[in-house]
Motif scaffolding. Structure first.
Motif, short mmCIF file in Angstrom:
data_model
loop_
_atom_site.label_atom_id
_atom_site.label_comp_id
_atom_site.label_asym_id
_atom_site.label_seq_id
_atom_site.Cartn_x
_atom_site.Cartn_y
_atom_site.Cartn_z
N TRP A 73 0.83 -1.20 0.00
CA TRP A 73 0.00 0.00 0.00
C TRP A 73 0.88 1.26 0.00
O TRP A 73 0.64 2.19 -0.79
CB TRP A 73 -0.92 0.02 1.22
N TRP A 78 -1.01 -1.03 -4.91
CA TRP A 78 -2.36 -1.61 -4.88
C TRP A 78 -3.42 -0.64 -4.36
O TRP A 78 -4.51 -1.06 -3.97
CB TRP A 78 -2.35 -2.88 -4.02
N ARG A 79 -3.17 0.63 -4.39
CA ARG A 79 -4.12 1.58 -3.82
C ARG A 79 -5.44 1.62 -4.57
O ARG A 79 -6.49 1.94 -3.99
CB ARG A 79 -3.50 2.97 -3.75
N ASP A 84 -8.78 1.91 1.53
CA ASP A 84 -7.77 2.60 2.32
C ASP A 84 -6.72 1.59 2.77
O ASP A 84 -6.82 0.39 2.49
CB ASP A 84 -8.39 3.33 3.51
N ARG A 85 -5.71 2.09 3.48
CA ARG A 85 -4.62 1.22 3.93
C ARG A 85 -5.11 0.11 4.85
O ARG A 85 -4.65 -1.04 4.76
CB ARG A 85 -3.55 2.06 4.64
N CYS A 88 -6.49 -2.76 2.93
CA CYS A 88 -5.43 -3.52 2.28
C CYS A 88 -4.76 -4.45 3.29
O CYS A 88 -4.59 -5.66 3.03
CB CYS A 88 -4.41 -2.58 1.65
#
Length: 279
Positions: A73, A78-79, A84-85, A88
């Motif tokens: 992230w 892969w955003r 959001d983080r 992920c």
């Protein structure tokens, strides 16, 4: 010149047996693809050794930890696939359950010739083989080129009889021989990776392989030979190592010194040797 098979045996002692067999290369595929000069061999092997973790990795692992997903992230890779983080990183729980099926189906879905996530194409056609062939489109393209059903049987990409084929197909399609001829590892890496991920590790592999390719230095010119080899490994073209400090070697020394902010002397001195990591 040492062969790629010799390099595998000497630089990758833990190599997968399938890769060791592939590099025996009974069909002379490497030569047919033009991977036959010292620089081309060294650059090809450096990329392969990086992509496969020293020829120990034959298929992309989906066993991502929360920490690893956080790095993905943070790198921006892969955003687009997660809100959001936190979302992920939370995928790590699913990876523990299915070893990456959901993750790869998502992040590789709807691209590289893959269908949407529900088809699981992203999982089926995840990275395999010497240069981590990825995506249904690549499996189909290389399968058609070589007459091997890679799309129907993806694991053939890492089989001893076929492992070199998709890797060399990618190498040729992306004109990597030309970049290797210029000893431009950053350019070769862009061709293979699309960016500069893992560049330092690729450089370390190149330096290791290059020493094997050029062989041991002659005793009468050991220092000059080693300096020439080290300059080439650092990206400064001094010509094929021969132990003779001629105009090309002096030009490479000056260029290296300028890049490293060393005194502008076209000679081999202690500070140059130390900077190149030589005694």
């Amino acid at each position: 010149m040492v062969t790629p098979h010799d390099i595998v045996l000497r630089a990758a002692p833990d190599a997968d047996d399938a890769y060791v067999a592939a590099f025996a290369d009974p069909e002379a595929l490497l030569a047919a693809a033009g991977v036959s000069t010292p620089l081309r061999v060294a650059h090809f092997m450096a990329q392969v050794l990086h992509e496969t973790a020293g020829l120990t990795l034959s298929i992309e692992s989906g066993r991502y930890s929360a920490k690893a997903l956080g790095r993905m992230w943070d790198s921006g890779n892969w955003r687009r696939y997660f809100a959001d983080r936190a979302a992920c990183v939370a995928m790590a729980g699913q990876c523990r359950i299915d070893h990456g099926v959901a993750l790869f189906s998502l992040v590789y879905g709807n691209r590289m010739g893959n269908g949407p996530p529900e088809t699981r194409d992203g999982w089926t056609y995840r990275g395999r083989g010497l240069l981590q062939t990825t995506g249904r489109g690549a499996y189909r393209r290389f399968g058609e080129r070589w007459g091997v059903p890679f799309e129907q049987e993806p694991d053939l990409v890492r089989a001893p009889a076929h492992a070199l084929k998709p890797a060399l197909g990618e190498w040729q399609d992306k004109k990597c021989n030309e970049a290797a001829d210029h000893n431009d590892i950053a350019r070769v890496t862009r061709c293979i990776n699309g960016g500069q991920i893992g560049l330092e590790d690729r450089q370390r592999w190149f330096a290791r392989v290059w020493r094997l390719v050029i062989g041991a230095p002659p005793a009468e010119n050991a220092t000059a030979w080693q300096v020439q080899a080290a300059l080439i490994a650092a990206g400064f073209d001094s010509g094929a190592p021969d132990g003779i400090v001629g105009p090309r070697t002096r030009a490479a020394i000056l260029a290296y010194r300028a890049a490293r902010q060393l005194p502008p002397l076209p000679t081999i001195t202690l500070d140059l040797r130390r900077s190149l990591g030589l005694r």
